[in-house]
Structure formats: structure tokens, C-alpha cells
Scaffold this active site. Structure first.
Site, PDB file in Angstrom:
ATOM      1  N   LYS A   1      34.339  35.747  41.020  1.00  0.00           N
ATOM      2  CA  LYS A   1      34.167  35.120  39.569  1.00  0.00           C
ATOM      3  C   LYS A   1      33.135  36.243  38.315  1.00  0.00           C
ATOM      4  CE  LYS A   1      37.729  32.700  39.676  1.00  0.00           C
ATOM      5  NZ  LYS A   1      39.257  32.894  39.433  1.00  0.00           N
TER       6      LYS A   1
ATOM      7  N   HIS B   1      49.987  32.887  46.743  1.00  0.00           N
ATOM      8  CA  HIS B   1      49.458  32.530  45.666  1.00  0.00           C
ATOM      9  C   HIS B   1      51.070  32.315  45.123  1.00  0.00           C
ATOM     10  CE1 HIS B   1      46.855  32.611  41.526  1.00  0.00           C
ATOM     11  NE2 HIS B   1      45.893  32.099  42.591  1.00  0.00           N
TER      12      HIS B   1
END
Ligand code: CAP
Ligand code: MG
Length: 466
Positions: A171, A291
Site C-alpha cells: 500500500k 481474489h
């Protein structure tokens, strides 16, 4: 309307030997006000029966009106193979539909879905609908290879016989170059006691101008191999091969195979059921990490009746159905929701863990569900992710057990003392959770620990901190 009623089973009818003869679905509907008004004289019960029958018709062999039924019309088989709505719950407008297994091409999930959930959400007579569950018969289950590795196969490849796996998504989601991502991988893999397991691409990190797929793979695996030699711990990279061109996905997968990767990551909703089935049947030496970006537009329904009792206001298919589909299609790990996550899971994460990992799944009494016999289909890792941080690990492991991949992106990279400390905090959290040592007590005795610092900032449970 009358034509549909032969798709309604007699009261108390039950499918005979369902796991051999039928595919079963479990639905809830809301009747459309206009249909109710128009059918002035008809009772709500009658209209519900007609709606259930029409849904069975529309999703199997029927249509909205009488059609030519003479020679060559196929009407005899259509009548014989018709689906039947049964087990009607007149209070909550819930019912099941039994589809003869002969209605389906056993190894074709796209064809199957076009039937059971193809047109029904478009029907005017219903104003809302939720599919809670589907139960596959043996013939369909046995038409799929299922997960290549599953829980035990991955444990063998990683040399990790027990305990959860820890992984982190860099991130910000997008921004690092391939080199910078590889540097982060080195820090994750070698900080603390060097036990951190994995790094994962974010869902929108594919092959971008400043971070191309090929360069990222080359540089991250260079660091991964070096870290394995240094720490003597096997590592993995959930590398995102998702692409709308299957040939490109295959090319990406083959490059990962060259690097002896354990996993390939696919966004299974965005790439689709056919893509997952095709990549699994290529039988590459890569486990599929699934995912589920975009699932919320399918699974979310914040209505009070999302678990049966109460009204519903949307059209949705539960994550239980998707979890079953992807276990069947052969993924080895799946994002299934998590207790304490930032994402809504309606408290279903723990049942989804059972959907993914039980051999003979029982229905859950608090969630409308059908159970499932899985025959040869291996158990699958559940991935817990979404706003998770070290203070959550105790509860995540308590609820989901040890066959869980715990993903902390912001929950590691946002540690107040930096990335290395984030790794240490999660290593400490995992050890305590597995040993069932209460976090609160331990943190009191270790106030200067990385875990204590994380809990001081984020506490326990979901937080949004900017
Ligand atoms: C988590 C994440 C995951 C979601 C997926 C994100 O980041 O990378 O994609 O958790 O949701 O982009 O939000 P953080 P789910 O750890 O920083 O929250 O697991 O529910 O499918
Ligand atoms: Mg993400």
C-alpha cells in the site's frame, strides 16, 4: 399463468436421492406490488406459488406462455426434465428449486449458471430476489478436477505443516516501481524472525508502464529466493496474472512457473468462471489464489431479510454460492470475508470457511443453506483480508482456524514504527493466536513490543484511520 403450475411440486414433495439426481437451489423473493394489485382476487399465497413455479420454469424448460406442443416440439422431454419449486416457506417467501441433473452439461459451469441464475432476476413479477445457496450433485462434482493443491498441497510446497500464513499487499495499491516492490518484498521476508510468508499484488496492479509484469516477477523472485536462502523459510508471491485475454494470462502463468512460483493470483469475478476453469485445466504447477474484486455488486444486499427473515430489496447471490463455485472450479485459496474486516460479510465468513474446507458440509441453522458433499474436491484455504491489523489476529484465528491466509496491507505498512516493526507485530500476533495466549494480558506485560504499539494505534477490531 396456469401453464407454470406444473413447475410447482406437490406439497411435502422432496427430491429422491438428490445428490444423485438433482441440483438444488435455495431462494427468497419479494413479490412485485403491481403483480399483487393486478391479481386482485388472488391470494398472496397463490401469487407466491405462481412466482416460485415461474422461476422454476424460466430457469429450466418453460416460458411465459403455452407454445406449440406437437410433433418435434421436445415438449415431452421438457416436461420430464422440468425443474420443480418445492419446500415453499409462505411466511418468508423462500423456496428451493430441484433441477434434474440431466438438464446440465456436467463440466460446464457457464452453461449451468445461464440456466439457474440466467434470466430469473429480470422477471417482472418479482421485485427482489436472493439466491442463498446451491447444492451440486455427484455427477457435476466429479466433472471437475477441483483444487490442484488445496490446503495440504500448499503446506507441503511451503514446508509449513501447521499454522496460518501471513501475506501483505503493498500500500499504496499502485505507485511503486517493480524495483521498489521487490525492495518491500525483501523487507517483509527478512525482517523480525524472517518467518513472514508472502507478498501479494493488489487487484488493480497488472502490467503498468512503471511496474511491468515481467520486470516485477523477475525482481520480486530474485528477492524471494535470496530471502529463502537467508531465512530458511519458504516464501510465496501472489502475483496477479489477471487479464481479459486468456492467452496473456497463460503467458504470465508460464513465466511464474519458470520462477517455480507456488501461486498465481486471479481475480476470479473480473476474469470469470470460464477463465478459472480454463487455467485450472491447464494443470500448471501453480496454485490458484482467488481474489474476488467486484463480488460486492453480486453478493451485497443490506436488506433485513438477507438471512431469510424480513424483507429484501435487491437482487443478489450469496458469497456461499460463489465460494462453492470457485472451490469446484479448482481454486486453492479464496478471499472469503473475515470477522473484524472492513468489508461486510454478514457474519458468513465462518460458514464460508466450512464451505471451503469441509468434506461433507452440513447446512448452517442460522444461514439459509443446503450443505454439500464434496467427494474428491480438496479443501481450500480461506483468505481473511480487508482492514485487518495485528489486534485482529486473535479473533480471526479463533473464528477461522489455522488453515487461513491472513492478509494485512495497511495493517502492516501503517505500523507507527515502520514496516519492519509491522512484520514483527504480526509475527508476535500470530504466535500468540496459535498458542491461544490472550493478547490483552500479553500486551500488558510487553508494553514496548511492536504488537503493543500496533494495538495502541488500532486497538482491536475494524478501524478507519487517516
Ligand atoms: C486489502 C485489499 C483487499 C481486500 C479484498 C484492499 O487491503 O488489498 O483487496 O481486502 O477484500 O484492496 O482493500 P488492506 P475481500 O489490508 O489494506 O485493507 O478480502 O473482502 O475480498
Ligand atoms: Mg486489494
Amino acid at each position: 399463468m396456469a401453464v407454470q403450475l406444473n413447475y410447482l411440486a406437490p406439497k411435502r414433495w422432496k427430491p429422491r436421492n438428490p445428490d444423485e439426481n438433482y441440483l438444488i437451489t435455495f431462494l427468497k423473493i419479494e413479490l412485485d406490488e403491481t403483480a399483487l394489485k393486478e391479481a386482485k382476487k388472488k391470494s398472496k399465497i397463490k401469487i407466491f406459488e405462481e412466482a416460485a413455479a415461474s422461476i422454476a420454469a424460466e430457469s429450466s424448460t418453460g416460458t411465459w406462455t403455452k407454445v406449440y406442443a406437437g410433433k418435434g416440439s421436445g415438449i415431452l422431454r421438457a416436461t420430464k426434465e422440468r425443474a420443480l419449486a418445492f419446500d415453499l416457506d409462505y411466511k418468508n417467501f423462500m423456496f428451493k428449486v430441484a433441477y434434474p441433473v440431466t438438464l446440465f452439461e456436467p463440466d460446464n459451469i457457464s452453461g449451468l449458471l445461464a440456466g439457474i441464475v440466467g434470466n430469473i432476476a429480470g422477471m417482472k413479477m418479482v421485485r427482489a430476489m436472493r439466491m442463498f445457496d446451491v447444492r451440486f450433485p455427484r455427477k457435476i462434482i466429479q466433472a471437475f478436477p477441483g483444487p490442484k493443491y488445496g490446503i495440504n498441497g500448499i503446506r507441503k510446497r511451503l514446508g509449513k505443516p501447521c499454522g496460518p500464513l501471513l501475506v501483505t499487499v503493498p500500500k499504496p495499491k499502485i505507485g511503486r516501481t517493480a524495483k521498489e516492490q521487490a525492495n518491500l518484498a525483501r523487507i517483509l521476508f527478512t525482517s523480525g524472525r524472517g518467518t513472514y510468508d508472502g507478498i501479494k499484488d493488489d487487484e488493480n496492479l497488472t502490467s503498468l508502464s512503471f511496474n511491468t509484469f515481467d520486470e516485477r516477477v523477475r525482481l520480486v523472485f530474485k528477492e524471494l529466493k535470496a530471502a529463502e536462502n537467508k531465512t530458511k523459510h519458504k516464501k510465496f508471491y501472489l502475483c496477479n496474472i489477471s487479464h481479459s485475454n486468456l492467452d496473456v494470462m497463460e503467458k504470465h502463468a508460464k513465466l511464474l512457473q519458470k520462477h517455480d512460483s507456488v501461486f498465481m493470483m486471479m481475480d476470479v469475478i473480473c476474469t470469470g468462471f470460464a477463465a478459472v476453469d480454463t487455467m485450472r485445466r491447464k494443470n500448471l504447477s501453480l496454485a490458484i489464489h482467488a481474489h474476488r474484486a467486484m463480488h460486492g455488486f453480486i453478493t451485497r444486499d443490506n436488506s433485513p431479510g438477507v438471512h431469510g427473515k424480513g424483507r429484501i430489496f435487491g437482487f443478489s447471490i450469496s458469497m456461499i454460492v460463489l465460494a462453492k463455485l470457485f472451490r469446484l472450479l479448482g481454486v486453492d485459496s479464496l478471499h472469503g470475508g473475515s470477522p473484524l474486516a472492513k468489508m461486510e460479510d454478514y457474519g458468513e465468513a465462518s460458514y464460508i470457511q466450512h464451505v471451503l474446507q469441509e468434506k461433507n458440509l452440513k447446512p448452517d441453522h442460522s444461514i439459509p443453506s443446503l450443505g454439500q458433499k464434496w467427494f474428491h474436491i480438496k479443501p481450500v484455504w480461506i483468505t481473511a483480508s480487508g482492514g485487518l491489523h495485528p489486534g485482529d489476529v486473535e479473533e480471526v484465528v479463533r473464528v477461522l482456524g489455522e488453515d487461513v491466509i491472513i492478509q494485512c496491507g495497511g495493517g502492516l505498512l501503517g505500523h507507527p514504527w515502520g514496516v519492519e516493526a509491522g512484520v514483527c507485530a504480526l509475527e508476535q500476533a500470530l504466535e500468540l493466536a496459535v498458542k491461544k495466549i490472550p493478547f490483552k494480558q500479553w500486551v500488558k506485560k510487553h508494553p514496548n513490543s511492536e504488537l503493543a504499539a500496533a494495538i495502541k494505534l488500532w486497538g482491536y477490531g475494524p478501524r478507519i484511520v487517516y
